[in-house]
Enzyme design. Structure first.
Site, PDB file in Angstrom:
ATOM      1  N   LYS A  10      -0.919   5.323 -17.574  1.00 12.13           N
ATOM      2  CA  LYS A  10       0.125   5.516 -16.561  1.00 12.13           C
ATOM      3  C   LYS A  10      -0.046   4.518 -15.427  1.00 12.13           C
ATOM      4  CE  LYS A  10       0.747   7.889 -12.875  1.00 12.13           C
ATOM      5  NZ  LYS A  10       1.549   6.875 -12.142  1.00 12.13           N
ATOM      6  N   GLU A  45     -12.929   4.853 -10.087  1.00 11.25           N
ATOM      7  CA  GLU A  45     -13.189   3.664  -9.268  1.00 11.25           C
ATOM      8  C   GLU A  45     -12.281   3.797  -8.058  1.00 11.25           C
ATOM      9  OE1 GLU A  45     -12.782   0.775  -7.312  1.00 11.25           O
ATOM     10  OE2 GLU A  45     -12.059  -0.510  -8.947  1.00 11.25           O
ATOM     11  N   CYS A  77      -9.717  -3.418  -3.822  1.00 13.03           N
ATOM     12  CA  CYS A  77     -10.670  -2.336  -3.522  1.00 13.03           C
ATOM     13  C   CYS A  77     -11.970  -2.904  -2.967  1.00 13.03           C
ATOM     14  CB  CYS A  77     -10.911  -1.464  -4.741  1.00 13.03           C
ATOM     15  SG  CYS A  77     -11.376  -2.393  -6.190  1.00 13.03           S
ATOM     16  N   GLU A 124     -10.331   3.019   4.589  1.00  7.97           N
ATOM     17  CA  GLU A 124      -9.815   1.877   3.846  1.00  7.97           C
ATOM     18  C   GLU A 124      -8.364   1.613   4.262  1.00  7.97           C
ATOM     19  OE1 GLU A 124      -9.131   2.350  -0.415  1.00  7.97           O
ATOM     20  OE2 GLU A 124     -10.051   0.380  -0.685  1.00  7.97           O
TER      21      GLU A 124
END
Ligand code: ADP
Ligand code: MG
Length: 502
Positions: free
Chosen positions: A200, A275, A309, A406
């Site tokens: 997905k 992750e 990331c 983040e």
């Protein structure tokens, strides 16, 4: 703020013909409509224009896709094929990526906002090489033989060994920052191990996963081995994660969603690999060459508009050189030319979506309110595209949200430090632990610092380099499991011990 943004050039005929295809899901080797018939609009973030529409899968479509993957796993040839046959098919998929590279670069650029140039030197070749690397693993999966010390019945002997089995049906949920490459990171090892997959893509960037689905069929994979569902995270994604027919969930995305997924997968004790994000420090020791660091630190945060990331989003420079480093990185930020991704002059494209632009600007505002000094950038452009100027916030401290959370955009926060223990503590003072970089030629200092840094990858004198053969993943709240290399294959297998009395 007004900066002239060039017009988005028209895509090629091949890309346009793909954009015009009807909205379909790949289930059991067939392109089918979603049960509900609902669709999701795909927006070019450089222009705000709707460029395509894709199917909006829901729970019924998830049921169909999982059933197809289950059938392909239990009845189909895939897990029972000769490893060399699986290897050949995965390799062929890499070849097809190469053949269609230009079209894939354009689709990635239109969908995500990144420049076509960057897609052509990073995303698409890395995807091809990743598949080729993982193709090779299909023929190299192994167990071991060993002796045991069971002493009964007296005089008995045992033959004992391990073998690895594919884990089964895997749901793979990926983010929007490197859409095709993330699909390869997920499919490559799973397919090499003999699993079947339901992939997905993120709702913001479904295009190249669909094109990849076409190439999977063209390569000749058996039906149901790779299924592609486009849809929203809260519906299609959540249904996949809770589905009892799924054996493993592999996820790359935000920490917030990673936690939801981990909880939901517990119901049937699915294998989970996560992750998640990062807040990676760039640590500049006093001996470092300032010019090298400026280029490296700018690249570490501004590559892919900071939507990485592993982005080096916190700069810690020794106080002796801090001012020069901050000034240099800010000048580099100022010089970056913003524009639409298909324009060859563009150096940084828009962010992926208006939502992401708003999120990033919210962080910039919070940093200023909490007392950070805005050195450069800090503005979004008045434009239908989602452009944010590369931004540097200086003199931050560890309590600020811009230092803890983040941002996933082109925003660097900078702070000076005095000694190695202090910077190690600062580097570790967030919930994340994905990666870090250290810039220095002082071997002793580097070797003393590396083990103090709680991060899954520590780069020295470079940042963000990833490779199919180098394990990648997070300490702490950056997730668990390691992708790539042997560990990446092992995540898609179950280990079986065989103990034979002979
Ligand atoms: P972002 O907020 O930056 O878009 P997310 O972590 O929400 O990042 O998205 C990463 C991927 O996770 C996307 O494919 C998204 O559709 C999916 N996702 C989001 N929420 C969920 C959920 N509750 N369950 C499963 N998948 C989800
Ligand atoms: Mg989200």
């Amino acid at each position: 703020m007004s900066v002239a943004i060039a017009a988005q050039p028209a895509p090629s005929v091949g890309a346009v013909s793909f954009l015009d295809r009807p909205a379909r899901l790949l289930i059991g080797g067939e392109w089918v409509q979603s049960e509900s018939g609902r669709t999701i609009s795909v927006v070019d973030p450089a222009t705000g224009a709707i460029v395509a529409s894709v199917a909006d899968a829901d729970r019924t479509d998830v049921d169909r896709a999982v059933a197809a993957a289950r059938e392909a796993f239990e009845q189909g040839p895939w897990p029972r094929m000769l490893p060399a046959e699986r290897q050949a098919l995965i390799w062929r998929l890499g070849d097809l990526i190469e053949q269609h590279a230009d079209e894939l670069c354009e689709l990635e650029s239109i969908d995500n906002g990144k420049t076509k140039f960057m897609a052509s030197v990073v995303d698409i070749p890395a995807t091809r090489e990743y598949l080729r690397y993982m193709a090779g693993w299909a023929t190299k999966i192994e167990g071991s033989t060993f002796d045991i010390s069971v002493g009964a019945p007296p005089g008995s002997r045992f033959e004992t060994s391990t073998r690895r089995h594919p884990v089964g049906v895997v749901a793979q949920i990926i983010p929007w920052n490197f859409p095709l490459l993330m699909a390869a990171w997920k499919l490559g090892p799973a397919l090499a191990a003999g699993c079947t997959c339901v992939l997905k893509p993120a709702e913001q960037t479904p295009l190249t996963a669909l094109r990849l689905g076409e190439l999977v069929m063209e390569a000749g994979f058996p039906p149901g081995v790779v299924n592609v569902l486009t849809g929203y995270g809260e519906t299609a994604g959540a249904a996949l994660v809770s589905h009892p027919g799924v054996d493993k969930v592999a996820f790359t995305g935000s920490g917030e969603v990673g936690k939801i997924i981990n909880k939901s997968a517990t119901n049937t004790l699915k294998r989970v690999s996560l992750e998640l994000g990062g807040k990676s420090p760039v640590i500049v020791l006093p001996d470092a060459d300032v010019e090298t660091v400026i280029g490296g630190a700018a690249q570490a945060i501004f590559f892919n508009a900071g939507q990485v990331c592993a982005a080096g989003s916190r700069l810690y420079a020794h106080k002796k050189i801090y001012d020069r480093v901050v000034e240099g990185v800010s000048a580099a930020a100022d010089a970056i030319r913003l524009g639409p991704g298909l324009d060859p002059e563009t150096e940084m494209g828009p962010l992926v979506s208006r939502e992401q632009q708003d999120r990033v600007m919210g962080y910039v505002d919070s940093g200023r309110e909490e007392g950070a000094e805005l050195v450069t950038g800090g503005e979004s452009l008045e434009h239908p595209g989602c452009f944010v100027k590369p931004t540097v916030l200086a003199n931050v401290n560890a309590n600020m949200r811009v230092v803890q959370e983040e941002i996933f955009g082109p925003v660097l926060v900078a702070q000076p430090f005095d000694d190695i223990d202090e910077v190690a503590a600062l580097a570790n003072a967030t919930p994340y632990g994905l990666s870090a970089s250290i810039w220095s030629n002082d071997l002793r200092a580097v070797h003393r610092l590396v083990p103090k840094v709680k991060a899954g990858t520590v780069w020295v004198n470079c940042h963000s380099f990833v490779d199919a053969n180098m394990p990648f993943g997070g300490f702490k709240q950056s997730g668990f499991g390691r992708e790539h290399g042997r560990t990446g294959i092992e995540m898609y297998t179950e280990l079986q011990s065989v103990c034979m009395l002979v």
